[in-house]
Design a protein around this motif. Structure first.
Motif, PDB file in Angstrom:
ATOM      1  N   GLU A 146       0.815  -1.209   0.000  1.00  0.00           N
ATOM      2  CA  GLU A 146       0.000   0.000   0.000  1.00  0.00           C
ATOM      3  C   GLU A 146       0.855   1.268   0.000  1.00  0.00           C
ATOM      4  O   GLU A 146       0.347   2.362  -0.269  1.00  0.00           O
ATOM      5  CB  GLU A 146      -0.927   0.001   1.225  1.00  0.00           C
ATOM      6  N   ARG A 147       2.136   1.156   0.281  1.00  0.00           N
ATOM      7  CA  ARG A 147       3.011   2.322   0.296  1.00  0.00           C
ATOM      8  C   ARG A 147       3.510   2.624  -1.114  1.00  0.00           C
ATOM      9  O   ARG A 147       4.126   1.784  -1.765  1.00  0.00           O
ATOM     10  CB  ARG A 147       4.208   2.087   1.215  1.00  0.00           C
ATOM     11  N   ALA A 148       3.252   3.849  -1.558  1.00  0.00           N
ATOM     12  CA  ALA A 148       3.706   4.238  -2.900  1.00  0.00           C
ATOM     13  C   ALA A 148       5.226   4.201  -2.990  1.00  0.00           C
ATOM     14  O   ALA A 148       5.794   3.827  -4.028  1.00  0.00           O
ATOM     15  CB  ALA A 148       3.197   5.637  -3.227  1.00  0.00           C
ATOM     16  N   GLU A 149       5.918   4.574  -1.891  1.00  0.00           N
ATOM     17  CA  GLU A 149       7.378   4.563  -1.906  1.00  0.00           C
ATOM     18  C   GLU A 149       7.912   3.143  -2.059  1.00  0.00           C
ATOM     19  O   GLU A 149       8.930   2.916  -2.712  1.00  0.00           O
ATOM     20  CB  GLU A 149       7.922   5.193  -0.618  1.00  0.00           C
ATOM     21  N   ALA A 150       7.231   2.177  -1.437  1.00  0.00           N
ATOM     22  CA  ALA A 150       7.654   0.782  -1.574  1.00  0.00           C
ATOM     23  C   ALA A 150       7.471   0.294  -3.009  1.00  0.00           C
ATOM     24  O   ALA A 150       8.334  -0.415  -3.550  1.00  0.00           O
ATOM     25  CB  ALA A 150       6.869  -0.101  -0.604  1.00  0.00           C
ATOM     26  N   ARG A 151       6.355   0.669  -3.628  1.00  0.00           N
ATOM     27  CA  ARG A 151       6.136   0.271  -5.022  1.00  0.00           C
ATOM     28  C   ARG A 151       7.176   0.902  -5.939  1.00  0.00           C
ATOM     29  O   ARG A 151       7.646   0.279  -6.897  1.00  0.00           O
ATOM     30  CB  ARG A 151       4.724   0.665  -5.460  1.00  0.00           C
ATOM     31  N   ARG A 152       7.544   2.134  -5.635  1.00  0.00           N
ATOM     32  CA  ARG A 152       8.552   2.807  -6.453  1.00  0.00           C
ATOM     33  C   ARG A 152       9.920   2.135  -6.302  1.00  0.00           C
ATOM     34  O   ARG A 152      10.625   1.913  -7.286  1.00  0.00           O
ATOM     35  CB  ARG A 152       8.638   4.281  -6.052  1.00  0.00           C
ATOM     36  N   ALA A 153      10.296   1.809  -5.067  1.00  0.00           N
ATOM     37  CA  ALA A 153      11.574   1.126  -4.851  1.00  0.00           C
ATOM     38  C   ALA A 153      11.594  -0.227  -5.539  1.00  0.00           C
ATOM     39  O   ALA A 153      12.595  -0.614  -6.156  1.00  0.00           O
ATOM     40  CB  ALA A 153      11.829   0.975  -3.352  1.00  0.00           C
ATOM     41  N   ALA A 154      10.475  -0.966  -5.463  1.00  0.00           N
ATOM     42  CA  ALA A 154      10.407  -2.277  -6.117  1.00  0.00           C
ATOM     43  C   ALA A 154      10.488  -2.138  -7.630  1.00  0.00           C
ATOM     44  O   ALA A 154      11.115  -2.965  -8.311  1.00  0.00           O
ATOM     45  CB  ALA A 154       9.120  -2.989  -5.714  1.00  0.00           C
TER      46      ALA A 154
END
Length: 512
Positions: A146-154
């Motif tokens: 749910e974290r946009a930053e996590a999706r971006r890092a992935a």
């Protein structure tokens, strides 16, 4: 009949328990966290048994797929040890999380993939290990989807790691075309007769793959954002994952060293990445971000070691960096509390220009004396090894400068002098140790020609100037231009933002 490599059973043990954990992905999956820890410990025990098998029976290869030798046995024990510590830490760190079981399963799957990767005897198994590792790490980075930053890092990780996989697969195809084999030992033997055009192109792709997998400049951004995943993921990356690019080069050292252009590229890219990462690290206020930038710098230094042909030292670097950096990430929370409880020191002794000049002269004289002593005992060192030691002594000279400042107490002066001597002795001592452990299994550095000497001088000059600038920084730290430079460095010269824009990451964050 020869026994198969015992270390081959490490990925099998981990995968078996990983499947059980993924089948129970929810909160507090009964005894599975303890079972996961037990599997990691069993993998470590089997890895140590494989090391004993190597000592007793010598190197073992199974069907041209996996190989147990000095390098692979070391990596299996290292990966299994760090993995066991991380799994043990995770058992309490993630207790009660909604997807606790899934995390344990993915953690064990990643460790299994790395254990296969480090034992690969041919490029197909090596590429399969890298690909499987990337898939597992991507899911771990998305533990909080749910974290946009996590999706971006992935997304960044998938892009960079996947490009590295593609470069490695294409390099394998070219090496097969050039030598008619994808066996790592066979390729190393064939490279001694020279490199045809296809092999030269393959070596270039291997350098690209190694740079991508070590988060080298300028595609380092994903590594600085791994704090979006749970802390165990940051530690896990140092179990043969972020340093997997270095292992790739070490495994194919003979063919890489046969290309002077590839070695030169590694020196320049690795050296610049090391300086860039270290400079940005000093501007970070968050401990995990600073540690991530430190890893960028360390991986750059490892590429520099490979480019200089110091393969045994690069292997030692992988082991040492994995151990201390995994510990640093896991202990980061306690370290913050410890620093906050320490009484603030008084004014810092600021060295002047003369003190800095004396410190560098003294450090280099001390280094020359120690190098001469070790040369008489253990034999002369290569020009590349002496240059690398001088680069490390530049860092010690910074400490010596603090001790020679006019306001420095005598105790600080003696402390920095002892630190200088210990660093010089440790460098050559560990050099001897790495030669004993892995030196006979890896090529020796090539005799330096004009290109190599030019690169050595360039590296010494670059690191020396940076060390002097760091030592003199307090004298001009309050200048307005310095404040602006600090802001630019704190943001990594905005290269990460450029990658964000290219993959649409900024739009993703804005929309949430």
């Amino acid at each position: 009949m020869d026994l198969p490599p015992l270390s081959l059973f490490t990925p099998l043990i981990l995968l078996a328990v990983s499947a059980l954990a993924i089948a129970r992905p929810g909160r507090r999956p009964r005894a599975l966290p303890r079972l996961a820890e037990g599997a990691a410990l069993a993998a470590l025990v089997v890895g140590v048994a494989g090391l004993a098998q190597l000592v007793i029976a010598g190197p073992v290869t199974l069907a041209g797929l996996v190989r147990l030798d000095a390098v692979s046995a070391t990596m299996v024990v290292l990966v299994s040890f760090v993995g066991w510590v991380v799994v043990r830490y995770t058992r309490s760190y993630l207790d009660g999380e909604a997807r606790e079981g899934a995390f344990h399963g993915l953690l064990l799957a990643a460790l299994a993939a790395v254990n296969l990767q480090v034992q690969a005897a041919n490029l197909a198994v090596l590429a399969a290990g890298f690909t499987a590792t990337g898939l597992a790490i991507r899911q771990l980075l998305l533990f909080y989807p749910e974290r946009a930053e996590a999706r971006r890092a992935a997304a960044k990780f998938t892009l960079v790691w996947g490009a590295g996989d593609a470069a490695l697969i294409l390099a394998a195809a070219l090496l097969w075309q050039a030598f008619g084999t994808i066996g790592i030992a066979e390729i190393a033997q064939a490279a001694g007769a020279g490199l045809p055009l296809a092999a030269k192109l393959a070596v270039a792709l291997l350098v690209i793959a190694a740079a991508l997998k070590t988060a080298a400049f300028p595609l380092h951004g994903w590594l600085t954002e791994v704090m979006e995943a749970p802390t165990p993921v940051s530690a896990l990356l140092h179990a043969g994952i972020i340093n997997g690019g270095g292992l790739l080069l070490i495994r194919l050292a003979e063919v890489v060293q046969a290309s002077p252009g590839a070695m030169a590229a590694l020196v320049m890219l690795g050296g610049f990445t090391a300086i860039f990462g270290a400079a940005v690290m000093l501007t970070q206020s968050a401990v995990k971000t600073a540690l991530a930038w430190s890893t960028v710098a360390q991986m750059g230094f490892m590429l520099l070691q490979c480019g200089l042909g110091l393969w045994a030292l690069a292997m030692l670097h992988i082991v040492a960096h994995s151990l201390y950096k995994a510990h640093a990430f896991l202990a980061s929370g306690g370290a913050v509390r410890a620093v906050l409880s320490v009484r603030r020191p008084g004014p810092v002794a600021v060295p002047g220009l003369s003190a800095v000049a004396r410190s560098f002269a003294l450090a280099l004289v001390l280094y020359a004396v120690v190098a001469t002593g070790f040369g008489l005992i253990a034999g002369p060192k290569s020009a590349q090894a002496l240059a690398l030691g001088a680069i490390l002594i530049f860092g010690v000279a910074y400490l010596v400068a603090q001790g020679l400042a006019d306001a420095a107490p005598r105790a600080l002066t003696w402390h920095t002098a002892r630190a200088s001597l210990a660093a010089a002795v440790a460098y050559f001592g560990f050099h001897v140790l790495s030669g004993v452990l892995w030196g006979t299994h890896l090529p020796v550095p090539p005799p330096p020609g004009p290109l190599e000497w030019g690169l050595i001088v360039l590296a010494l000059g670059s690191f020396g100037l940076v060390a002097v600038a760091q030592a003199l920084f307090p004298l001009w730290a309050h200048h307005p231009s310095t404040a602006g430079l600090r802001v630019h460095l704190a943001n990594g010269l905005y290269l990460n933002a450029v990658l964000d824009r290219l993959i649409g990451g900024l739009k993703t964050v804005k929309s949430n």
